[in-house]
Design an enzyme around this catalytic site. Structure first.
Site, PDB file in Angstrom:
ATOM      1  N   ARG A   1       2.312  10.095   5.982  1.00  0.00           N
ATOM      2  CA  ARG A   1       1.483  11.050   5.790  1.00  0.00           C
ATOM      3  C   ARG A   1       0.812  11.341   7.283  1.00  0.00           C
ATOM      4  O   ARG A   1       0.166  10.446   7.846  1.00  0.00           O
ATOM      5  CB  ARG A   1       0.314  10.431   4.901  1.00  0.00           C
ATOM      6  CG  ARG A   1       0.770  10.579   3.578  1.00  0.00           C
ATOM      7  CD  ARG A   1      -0.599  10.750   2.634  1.00  0.00           C
ATOM      8  NE  ARG A   1      -1.307   9.493   2.763  1.00  0.00           N
ATOM      9  CZ  ARG A   1      -1.503   8.508   1.852  1.00  0.00           C
ATOM     10  NH1 ARG A   1      -0.703   8.370   0.781  1.00  0.00           N
ATOM     11  NH2 ARG A   1      -2.328   7.485   2.101  1.00  0.00           N
TER      12      ARG A   1
ATOM     13  N   SER B   1       0.890  -1.405  -0.130  1.00  0.00           N
ATOM     14  CA  SER B   1      -0.020  -0.130  -0.078  1.00  0.00           C
ATOM     15  C   SER B   1       0.782   1.427   0.081  1.00  0.00           C
ATOM     16  O   SER B   1       1.982   1.170   0.425  1.00  0.00           O
ATOM     17  CB  SER B   1      -1.007   0.053   1.328  1.00  0.00           C
ATOM     18  OG  SER B   1      -0.216   0.122   2.372  1.00  0.00           O
TER      19      SER B   1
ATOM     20  N   GLU C   1      -4.383   0.303 -11.866  1.00  0.00           N
ATOM     21  CA  GLU C   1      -4.474  -0.597 -10.516  1.00  0.00           C
ATOM     22  C   GLU C   1      -6.058  -0.172 -10.179  1.00  0.00           C
ATOM     23  O   GLU C   1      -6.665   0.858 -10.853  1.00  0.00           O
ATOM     24  CB  GLU C   1      -3.725  -0.105  -9.612  1.00  0.00           C
ATOM     25  CG  GLU C   1      -2.212  -0.638  -9.913  1.00  0.00           C
ATOM     26  CD  GLU C   1      -1.271  -0.384  -8.674  1.00  0.00           C
ATOM     27  OE1 GLU C   1      -1.652  -0.141  -7.682  1.00  0.00           O
ATOM     28  OE2 GLU C   1      -0.097  -0.869  -8.736  1.00  0.00           O
TER      29      GLU C   1
ATOM     30  N   GLU D   1      -7.151   3.654 -11.305  1.00  0.00           N
ATOM     31  CA  GLU D   1      -5.804   4.442 -11.938  1.00  0.00           C
ATOM     32  C   GLU D   1      -5.943   4.048 -13.322  1.00  0.00           C
ATOM     33  O   GLU D   1      -5.739   3.015 -13.610  1.00  0.00           O
ATOM     34  CB  GLU D   1      -4.959   4.089 -10.826  1.00  0.00           C
ATOM     35  CG  GLU D   1      -5.240   4.650  -9.421  1.00  0.00           C
ATOM     36  CD  GLU D   1      -3.832   4.396  -8.616  1.00  0.00           C
ATOM     37  OE1 GLU D   1      -2.767   4.893  -8.953  1.00  0.00           O
ATOM     38  OE2 GLU D   1      -3.921   3.537  -7.615  1.00  0.00           O
TER      39      GLU D   1
ATOM     40  N   GLY E   1       2.551   2.741  -2.141  1.00  0.00           N
ATOM     41  CA  GLY E   1       3.726   2.830  -2.833  1.00  0.00           C
ATOM     42  C   GLY E   1       4.840   2.138  -2.244  1.00  0.00           C
ATOM     43  O   GLY E   1       5.910   2.102  -2.866  1.00  0.00           O
TER      44      GLY E   1
ATOM     45  N   ASP F   1      -6.638   7.371  -1.817  1.00  0.00           N
ATOM     46  CA  ASP F   1      -6.022   8.645  -0.997  1.00  0.00           C
ATOM     47  C   ASP F   1      -6.072   9.853  -1.976  1.00  0.00           C
ATOM     48  O   ASP F   1      -6.120  10.982  -1.471  1.00  0.00           O
ATOM     49  CB  ASP F   1      -4.655   8.074  -0.580  1.00  0.00           C
ATOM     50  CG  ASP F   1      -3.677   7.479  -1.790  1.00  0.00           C
ATOM     51  OD1 ASP F   1      -4.346   7.322  -2.973  1.00  0.00           O
ATOM     52  OD2 ASP F   1      -2.804   6.871  -1.579  1.00  0.00           O
ATOM     53  N   THR F   2      -5.815   9.761  -3.285  1.00  0.00           N
ATOM     54  CA  THR F   2      -5.982  10.870  -4.061  1.00  0.00           C
ATOM     55  C   THR F   2      -7.204  11.551  -4.169  1.00  0.00           C
ATOM     56  O   THR F   2      -7.514  12.765  -4.273  1.00  0.00           O
ATOM     57  CB  THR F   2      -5.538  10.362  -5.730  1.00  0.00           C
ATOM     58  OG1 THR F   2      -6.541   9.611  -6.018  1.00  0.00           O
ATOM     59  CG2 THR F   2      -4.193   9.816  -5.812  1.00  0.00           C
TER      60      THR F   2
END
Length: 389
Positions: free
Chosen positions: A358, A150, A271, A258, A152, A278-279
């Protein structure tokens, strides 16, 4: 209408989902592997356990007897969810969807081989020797990712054979769960990336949010903006792909789909996440009539969503921790950010820090005909003013 919802994973996305659910009077049990996770801070009850432990997962579900199970992370013993779905518990979006999308191998094979969607060329590897062989087939540069991860983690771009050893070690370290296999992908020379938030409904049409552009670093999102510029024919192609794959996976909820965009070659499926993305935190900037967490909740509860409309342009920029500490983090710079018009600061409330974790997000908005590039610059500059220490 009140449902008991078991949330598996309690990060910042789960927290916003719980807030949306509380506004409609739902009862939430937030679960994670550590105490004090963000969603636990706003839930009715919480459980701390390893969700990869199938027996522990069974015990928690048996204890609370939820009406709905909402997975928010990848590291779950997802095959157990089929059993609970058969017993009449609603799994979001569905047990099939969760099992397929928690593993890049299953979702990529579904998209490319079964549905015929355009994707990057790819191979799998279970050893370093298999990685070298796959990289030679794909060619350099290529992208190496764990099958389960997750944000990245474990993802890297391999420019030449000399980078393969690091890529293998990094992918293994970043892998979540007990799957030690990686995917090696052709590097797509794309012009931009988008997330197409897609909502499947129990008794309604599949809906699409205005496309969200995003910038990643190390495979993890750093900023997003809505609406992203995309040619009408490419948007139509992406919507058709998103509708096709979500229909095949079955179920109701929001999906983060994505895509890579290339002016020369069109749209590539990348994906898919069967939950808020999150985006999509940019939708907290009042960009839409319903943000992504509200859309997910409405779909989960079977409430009708008549349509999704763009109300403002918006941007998001993440706040990262420069330190790793078990101490409760502190922050500076909130006054400056909060003094700005059309701006919101969201601190996630994570109880400890990791390097580049984050910790919050700044979101900004403007009128629909505003300058999106200027808004992106403003948002990133404000996020940089928040110091985590």
């Amino acid at each position: 209408m009140t449902k008991k919802i078991l949330l598996l994973g309690s990060g910042e996305l789960g927290k916003e989902f719980v807030i949306a659910a509380q506004r409609l009077g739902q009862y939430i049990i937030a679960c994670d592997s550590y105490a004090g996770a963000p969603a636990m801070q706003v839930a009715d009850a919480c459980e701390v356990f390893n969700m990869l432990d199938g027996d522990a997962l069974d015990r928690v579900i048996e204890k609370h007897r939820p009406d709905i199970i909402v997975p928010e992370i990848e590291a779950i013993r997802t095959e157990r969810l089929y059993h609970f779905e058969e017993k009449g518990i609603q799994v979001v979006p569905s047990a099939r969807a969760v099992n397929y999308t928690m593993n890049r191998k299953a979702i990529r094979d579904l998209a490319a081989k079964e549905l015929g969607l355009k994707t990057a060329k790819y191979f799998y590897a279970k050893s370093f020797d298999e990685l070298k062989e796959a990289a030679q087939k794909v060619g350099f540069p290529c992208v190496v990712k764990p099958l389960m991860s997750s944000s990245g983690k474990g993802q890297s771009v391999v420019k030449g054979e000399e980078d393969l050893e690091y890529a293998w070690s990094y992918a293994c370290e970043g892998s979540r769960g007990d799957i030690k296999e990686i995917i090696v992908e052709e590097f797509i020379h794309f012009d931009s990336e988008i997330t197409l938030l897609t909502v499947t409904q129990k008794n309604g049409l599949t809906l699409f949010c205005p496309p969200i552009g995003h910038v990643q670093k190390g495979g993890d999102y750093r900023e997003s903006f809505q609406p992203a510029h995309i040619a009408p024919e490419h948007l139509e192609e992406a919507q058709q792909m998103a509708a096709k794959v979500t229909e095949a996976l079955t179920g109701y909820g929001i999906w983060g789909v994505e895509f890579f965009l290339s002016h020369e070659n069109g749209v590539y499926f990348s994906e898919l996440s069967p939950r808020p993305h999150d985006t999509g935190m940019v939708t907290l900037a009042n960009t839409q009539n319903l943000n992504e967490f509200e859309l997910h909740l409405y779909a989960v509860l079977g409430l009708p969503i008549p349509g999704i409309t763009l109300e403002h342009i918006g941007t998001s920029a993440v706040i990262l921790s420069p330190i790793a500490s078990k101490e409760k983090p502190r922050y500076r710079g909130e006054e400056l950010v909060c003094s700005q018009p059309n701006t919101y600061l969201r601190i996630f409330g994570k109880p400890f820090t990791k390097l580049n974790r984050r910790m919050g997000v700044v979101v900004c908005y403007d009128k629909p005909d505003g300058n999106l590039d200027a808004l992106r610059d403003k948002c990133k500059a404000l996020a940089a003013k928040i110091e985590v220490y």
